[in-house]
Write a protein that holds these residues in place. Structure first.
Motif, PDB file in Angstrom:
ATOM      1  N   SER A   8       0.827  -1.192   0.000  1.00 21.84           N
ATOM      2  CA  SER A   8       0.000   0.000   0.000  1.00 21.84           C
ATOM      3  C   SER A   8       0.868   1.251   0.000  1.00 21.84           C
ATOM      4  O   SER A   8       2.054   1.221   0.340  1.00 21.84           O
ATOM      5  CB  SER A   8      -0.910   0.004   1.222  1.00 21.84           C
ATOM      6  OG  SER A   8      -0.131   0.089   2.401  1.00 21.84           O
ATOM      7  N   GLU A  50       0.591   3.644   2.051  1.00 22.33           N
ATOM      8  CA  GLU A  50       0.952   3.911   3.437  1.00 22.33           C
ATOM      9  C   GLU A  50       2.209   3.146   3.845  1.00 22.33           C
ATOM     10  O   GLU A  50       3.075   3.659   4.553  1.00 22.33           O
ATOM     11  CB  GLU A  50      -0.205   3.544   4.369  1.00 22.33           C
ATOM     12  CG  GLU A  50      -1.417   4.455   4.263  1.00 22.33           C
ATOM     13  CD  GLU A  50      -2.321   4.079   3.104  1.00 22.33           C
ATOM     14  OE1 GLU A  50      -2.023   3.065   2.414  1.00 22.33           O
ATOM     15  OE2 GLU A  50      -3.325   4.774   2.892  1.00 22.33           O
ATOM     16  N   SER A  51       2.332   1.873   3.381  1.00 19.72           N
ATOM     17  CA  SER A  51       3.507   1.066   3.709  1.00 19.72           C
ATOM     18  C   SER A  51       4.771   1.665   3.116  1.00 19.72           C
ATOM     19  O   SER A  51       5.818   1.732   3.759  1.00 19.72           O
ATOM     20  CB  SER A  51       3.318  -0.367   3.210  1.00 19.72           C
ATOM     21  OG  SER A  51       2.247  -0.997   3.868  1.00 19.72           O
ATOM     22  N   GLU A  98       5.224   4.773   2.373  1.00 18.15           N
ATOM     23  CA  GLU A  98       5.516   6.009   3.081  1.00 18.15           C
ATOM     24  C   GLU A  98       6.220   5.737   4.409  1.00 18.15           C
ATOM     25  O   GLU A  98       7.163   6.442   4.781  1.00 18.15           O
ATOM     26  CB  GLU A  98       4.223   6.778   3.340  1.00 18.15           C
ATOM     27  CG  GLU A  98       4.430   8.112   4.048  1.00 18.15           C
ATOM     28  CD  GLU A  98       3.138   8.858   4.283  1.00 18.15           C
ATOM     29  OE1 GLU A  98       3.119   9.736   5.168  1.00 18.15           O
ATOM     30  OE2 GLU A  98       2.143   8.549   3.601  1.00 18.15           O
ATOM     31  N   SER A 123       2.877   7.554  13.102  1.00 18.77           N
ATOM     32  CA  SER A 123       2.575   7.538  11.668  1.00 18.77           C
ATOM     33  C   SER A 123       1.799   6.284  11.276  1.00 18.77           C
ATOM     34  O   SER A 123       0.871   6.353  10.460  1.00 18.77           O
ATOM     35  CB  SER A 123       3.870   7.633  10.859  1.00 18.77           C
ATOM     36  OG  SER A 123       4.540   8.853  11.110  1.00 18.77           O
ATOM     37  N   HIS A 173      -1.802   6.723  12.394  1.00 21.96           N
ATOM     38  CA  HIS A 173      -2.517   7.648  11.512  1.00 21.96           C
ATOM     39  C   HIS A 173      -2.841   7.000  10.167  1.00 21.96           C
ATOM     40  O   HIS A 173      -3.867   7.323   9.549  1.00 21.96           O
ATOM     41  CB  HIS A 173      -1.685   8.911  11.287  1.00 21.96           C
ATOM     42  CG  HIS A 173      -1.782   9.908  12.393  1.00 21.96           C
ATOM     43  ND1 HIS A 173      -2.988  10.393  12.861  1.00 21.96           N
ATOM     44  CD2 HIS A 173      -0.817  10.523  13.141  1.00 21.96           C
ATOM     45  CE1 HIS A 173      -2.772  11.262  13.832  1.00 21.96           C
ATOM     46  NE2 HIS A 173      -1.465  11.351  14.034  1.00 21.96           N
ATOM     47  N   ALA A 174      -1.959   6.089   9.709  1.00 21.83           N
ATOM     48  CA  ALA A 174      -2.161   5.464   8.402  1.00 21.83           C
ATOM     49  C   ALA A 174      -3.167   4.317   8.443  1.00 21.83           C
ATOM     50  O   ALA A 174      -3.639   3.869   7.393  1.00 21.83           O
ATOM     51  CB  ALA A 174      -0.819   4.946   7.863  1.00 21.83           C
ATOM     52  N   ARG A 205      -6.485   2.060   8.689  1.00 20.30           N
ATOM     53  CA  ARG A 205      -7.817   2.254   8.126  1.00 20.30           C
ATOM     54  C   ARG A 205      -8.866   1.362   8.773  1.00 20.30           C
ATOM     55  O   ARG A 205     -10.063   1.623   8.644  1.00 20.30           O
ATOM     56  CB  ARG A 205      -7.789   1.989   6.612  1.00 20.30           C
ATOM     57  CG  ARG A 205      -6.952   2.986   5.822  1.00 20.30           C
ATOM     58  CD  ARG A 205      -7.571   4.376   5.887  1.00 20.30           C
ATOM     59  NE  ARG A 205      -6.745   5.382   5.218  1.00 20.30           N
ATOM     60  CZ  ARG A 205      -5.879   6.161   5.834  1.00 20.30           C
ATOM     61  NH1 ARG A 205      -5.710   6.036   7.156  1.00 20.30           N
ATOM     62  NH2 ARG A 205      -5.185   7.063   5.190  1.00 20.30           N
TER      63      ARG A 205
END
Length: 474
Positions: A95, A97-98, A100, A317, A320-321, A323
């Motif tokens: 993903s 997010e991963s 990032e 972080s 926050h990421a 879901r």
């Protein structure tokens, strides 16, 4: 003592100028110490807590801050060898997010994303010590160990004797222990290992070279690297307190056994710590070329020698990421504003937020401080479970079905800002599922904290409120 106080009182009244000098001295003390603390540029709440606490301790406060106060440690030169080349953050299938998180980990630690060919989650000390002793027995070139607590008890003796056997066979053995956490280790216990050719070093000894003591700056890391091919890390120290085969009240804990290219980065962290503690660089180690593995992972390190609070930042972080869910297990829950905001935001957004903590930790002050945050979390919709059978010592964060962080760092100010810590970030559905199973089983033995629970003013609400005032210092 009363006689001395009466004498001083009479002296001040007899000589009014003495009181003026004492007041002037106290004001100079406040200004000087205040400037010293303010110039550290720490979090405002922590700075104010130190100022208020030390203002009530004329002159003695200087010594307290000198020994216990936060410090910046400079050893950047030891990290110049860390890989600068950019490695793939994560597979293309991962993903956004991963990817990032991988970039953030590289930027804050200068340790790139990596992979493992094999990862085993080891629950409790019994399984961990057996796997560790097997790996030591198979060592052919070297065994590197770094521990916060290494006790001279039955467990410590077994590990020491295993190291002696390998050292006598020509294997290089290096043991780095924290000078405070392993204070009960004495020369008599270590002498057989030293006589066999092993090397032992102490991290931040209290009295050394007349420099300011680093009582609060401890190496809380647990790292073992064998031949550069197998590594162990996590929350388990070397002590009978963590061996569930010896004690019915042994800590409930989680550790990792790793193989693959990620072992090289844990080796690098150990070598940096060894150089820092001893001032000596170990001879060249054999180059181990490991094939990329199927498990995406990354070594996370943080400590007072780096400004970014990498593990703290990665936790926030990752939350926050998330879901769908955020499950956090920690023995010491004393979050800062950013971490608390992340957890409550996730809960308010409807995510499955669960906190797993011990019903009673080994510190009543930390237990009270942790419970002072419960009302806000519960109001936001989070679930809180207090593990009852034993002292919970697991340090793990699970986000959704892919992200897992497991290591030595607690979810508190001490681990995020004061201690040298190491954790592993995994971007892998299999590891996430295995961690979810472990946490789910532990939650079955952890009654859920109810919003309408009875809380006595004197036994609960007041101690919690007072302990929370000390949170920035814990």
């Amino acid at each position: 003592m009363l006689k001395l106080v009466d004498t001083l009182h009479a002296l001040v009244h007899a000589h009014p100028t003495i009181s003026a000098w004492l007041l002037a001295g106290w004001l100079l003390y406040l200004v000087g110490l205040g400037l010293w603390i303010v110039m550290q540029k720490r979090e405002p709440a922590a700075t104010l807590a130190w100022l208020i606490s030390l203002a009530a301790l004329p002159y003695v406060g200087f010594l307290v801050y000198y020994v216990f106060g936060p410090q910046r440690i400079r050893r950047q030169r030891l990290r110049r060898g860390r890989a600068r080349a950019r490695m793939p953050d994560a597979p293309e299938s991962a993903s956004a997010e991963s990817r990032e998180l991988a970039r953030l980990g590289l930027a804050t630690t200068r340790l790139p994303a990596s992979t493992a060919t094999d990862v085993q989650l080891l629950v409790d000390g019994g399984a961990t010590y057996e796997a560790l002793l097997d790996a030591i027995a198979a060592a052919q070139h070297h065994v590197h160990l770094e521990y916060y607590i290494f006790e001279p008890d039955r467990t410590g003796t077994r590990v020491r004797d295993a190291l002696i056997a390998r050292a006598q066979s020509g294997v290089t053995v290096r043991l780095l222990v924290d000078a405070v956490g392993s204070a009960r280790l004495k020369h008599r216990f270590l002498a057989p290992l030293l006589d066999a050719g092993g090397e032992v070093a102490w991290f931040h000894p209290m009295l050394s070279r007349w420099r300011r003591p680093w009582l609060n700056m401890r190496s809380h890391r647990k790292i073992v690297v064998v031949d550069g091919t197998v590594a162990f890390t996590g929350g388990i120290n070397v002590t009978d307190e963590e061996d569930d085969r010896l004690r019915s009240d042994a800590y409930r804990d989680l550790h990792l056994r790793l193989e693959g290219e990620v072992v090289g980065y844990l080796q690098q962290v150990f070598v940096e710590d060894w150089i820092y503690a001893t001032g000596q660089r170990p001879p060249s180690l054999p180059r181990v070329v490991a094939e990329p593995g199927p498990v995406s992972t990354q070594v996370l390190v943080s400590g007072p020698d780096a400004p970014w609070e990498a593990i703290h930042r990665m936790h926030v972080s990752a939350i926050h990421a998330a879901r769908e869910r955020v499950w956090l297990a920690t023995p010491y829950f004393v979050p800062g504003e950013a971490a608390m905001m992340a957890l409550t935001s996730a809960a308010l957004a409807g995510l499955d937020v669960r906190l797993l903590v011990p019903r009673r930790s080994d510190s009543r002050l930390v237990t009270f401080a942790a419970r002072s945050y419960f009302d806000e979390l519960l109001a936001a919709g989070a679930r809180i479970h207090e593990y009852a059978p034993r002292m919970l010592h697991t340090k793990a964060l699970l986000c959704d079905d892919e992200i897992a962080i497991i290591g030595s760092a607690n979810f508190d100010h001490r681990s995020f800002r004061l201690n040298f810590e190491v954790s592993m970030l995994f971007r892998d559905a299999g590891i996430a599922a295995a961690l979810a199973d472990i946490l789910q089983r532990d939650m079955c033995d952890a009654p859920r904290v109810r919003v309408d629970r009875h809380r006595s003013f004197l036994r609960a609400r007041l101690p919690e409120a007072l302990a929370r005032l000390m949170s920035p210092l814990l």
